[in-house]
Design an enzyme around this catalytic site. Sequence first.
Site, PDB file in Angstrom:
ATOM      1  N   ASN A  14      21.062 -49.384  -4.619  1.00  0.00           N
ATOM      2  CA  ASN A  14      21.216 -50.307  -5.731  1.00  0.00           C
ATOM      3  C   ASN A  14      20.373 -49.821  -6.908  1.00  0.00           C
ATOM      4  O   ASN A  14      19.296 -49.255  -6.748  1.00  0.00           O
ATOM      5  CB  ASN A  14      20.905 -51.751  -5.338  1.00  0.00           C
ATOM      6  CG  ASN A  14      19.591 -51.961  -4.620  1.00  0.00           C
ATOM      7  OD1 ASN A  14      19.090 -51.087  -3.921  1.00  0.00           O
ATOM      8  ND2 ASN A  14      19.031 -53.146  -4.772  1.00  0.00           N
ATOM      9  N   ILE A  15      20.934 -50.018  -8.093  1.00  0.00           N
ATOM     10  CA  ILE A  15      20.310 -49.564  -9.334  1.00  0.00           C
ATOM     11  C   ILE A  15      20.287 -50.756 -10.286  1.00  0.00           C
ATOM     12  O   ILE A  15      21.330 -51.182 -10.784  1.00  0.00           O
ATOM     13  CB  ILE A  15      21.102 -48.391  -9.947  1.00  0.00           C
ATOM     14  CG1 ILE A  15      21.224 -47.245  -8.929  1.00  0.00           C
ATOM     15  CG2 ILE A  15      20.445 -47.920 -11.242  1.00  0.00           C
ATOM     16  CD1 ILE A  15      22.235 -46.188  -9.302  1.00  0.00           C
ATOM     17  N   GLU A  16      19.092 -51.304 -10.489  1.00  0.00           N
ATOM     18  CA  GLU A  16      18.959 -52.510 -11.296  1.00  0.00           C
ATOM     19  C   GLU A  16      18.813 -52.189 -12.777  1.00  0.00           C
ATOM     20  O   GLU A  16      18.511 -51.060 -13.168  1.00  0.00           O
ATOM     21  CB  GLU A  16      17.754 -53.327 -10.823  1.00  0.00           C
ATOM     22  CG  GLU A  16      17.938 -53.870  -9.432  1.00  0.00           C
ATOM     23  CD  GLU A  16      16.789 -54.716  -8.956  1.00  0.00           C
ATOM     24  OE1 GLU A  16      16.979 -55.412  -7.963  1.00  0.00           O
ATOM     25  OE2 GLU A  16      15.690 -54.679  -9.551  1.00  0.00           O
ATOM     26  N   CYS A  54      25.321 -52.289  -7.114  1.00  0.00           N
ATOM     27  CA  CYS A  54      24.919 -52.377  -5.709  1.00  0.00           C
ATOM     28  C   CYS A  54      25.063 -51.029  -5.003  1.00  0.00           C
ATOM     29  O   CYS A  54      25.795 -50.146  -5.455  1.00  0.00           O
ATOM     30  CB  CYS A  54      25.773 -53.405  -4.985  1.00  0.00           C
ATOM     31  SG  CYS A  54      25.631 -55.074  -5.645  1.00  0.00           S
ATOM     32  N   GLU A  67      26.587 -50.236  -2.186  1.00  0.00           N
ATOM     33  CA  GLU A  67      27.924 -49.943  -1.685  1.00  0.00           C
ATOM     34  C   GLU A  67      28.809 -49.386  -2.795  1.00  0.00           C
ATOM     35  O   GLU A  67      29.498 -48.379  -2.626  1.00  0.00           O
ATOM     36  CB  GLU A  67      28.573 -51.208  -1.100  1.00  0.00           C
ATOM     37  CG  GLU A  67      27.797 -51.832   0.033  1.00  0.00           C
ATOM     38  CD  GLU A  67      26.819 -52.911  -0.423  1.00  0.00           C
ATOM     39  OE1 GLU A  67      26.070 -52.688  -1.411  1.00  0.00           O
ATOM     40  OE2 GLU A  67      26.783 -53.977   0.208  1.00  0.00           O
ATOM     41  N   CYS A 113      27.831 -58.164  -1.183  1.00  0.00           N
ATOM     42  CA  CYS A 113      28.240 -59.208  -2.121  1.00  0.00           C
ATOM     43  C   CYS A 113      29.766 -59.195  -2.277  1.00  0.00           C
ATOM     44  O   CYS A 113      30.450 -58.278  -1.812  1.00  0.00           O
ATOM     45  CB  CYS A 113      27.550 -59.013  -3.468  1.00  0.00           C
ATOM     46  SG  CYS A 113      28.216 -57.656  -4.467  1.00  0.00           S
ATOM     47  N   CYS A 157      31.252 -56.063  -4.086  1.00  0.00           N
ATOM     48  CA  CYS A 157      31.293 -54.885  -3.208  1.00  0.00           C
ATOM     49  C   CYS A 157      32.419 -55.008  -2.189  1.00  0.00           C
ATOM     50  O   CYS A 157      33.106 -54.027  -1.892  1.00  0.00           O
ATOM     51  CB  CYS A 157      29.953 -54.696  -2.504  1.00  0.00           C
ATOM     52  SG  CYS A 157      28.666 -54.100  -3.618  1.00  0.00           S
TER      53      CYS A 157
END
EC number: 3.5.4.5
Length: 136
Positions: free
Chosen positions: A42-44, A53, A55, A86, A89
């Site tokens: 995940n890359i915020e 996310c 996936e 989620c 995804c």
Amino acid sequence: MDVEKLIAESKKAREQAYVPYSKFPVGAALLAEDGTIYHGCNIENSAYSMTNCAERTAFFKAVSDGVRSFKALAVVADTEGPVSPCGACRQVIAEFCNGSMPVYLTNLKGDIEETTVAKLLPGAFSKEDLSYAAEQ
């Protein structure tokens, strides 16, 4: 490829997560039909809706390399029980995988839930829905 190796690869991917806001790293390992593993984390972003996310990161990496056939997916996070993807995804997974493809949901304690794409998102919106609309 055995499940344990795929899960180990998802844990490696988790180590690359960029999560300065949630502090909730997630990793994914996507096994392509040819045996290649695509890693995702995940890359915020400070604008939360721009976050990606694990996936989806794995799928987007594979698809951007021209890959469209997949055999399995493993996802891991530090959760009480196996982590659950989620809704966004789940829709992306359903777009690229057949309903019977195995998905391994796990956590750092080693709990594993094996499920399928169809069980993750029953009644997924698909290209068949678009074809029907185009015929009308």
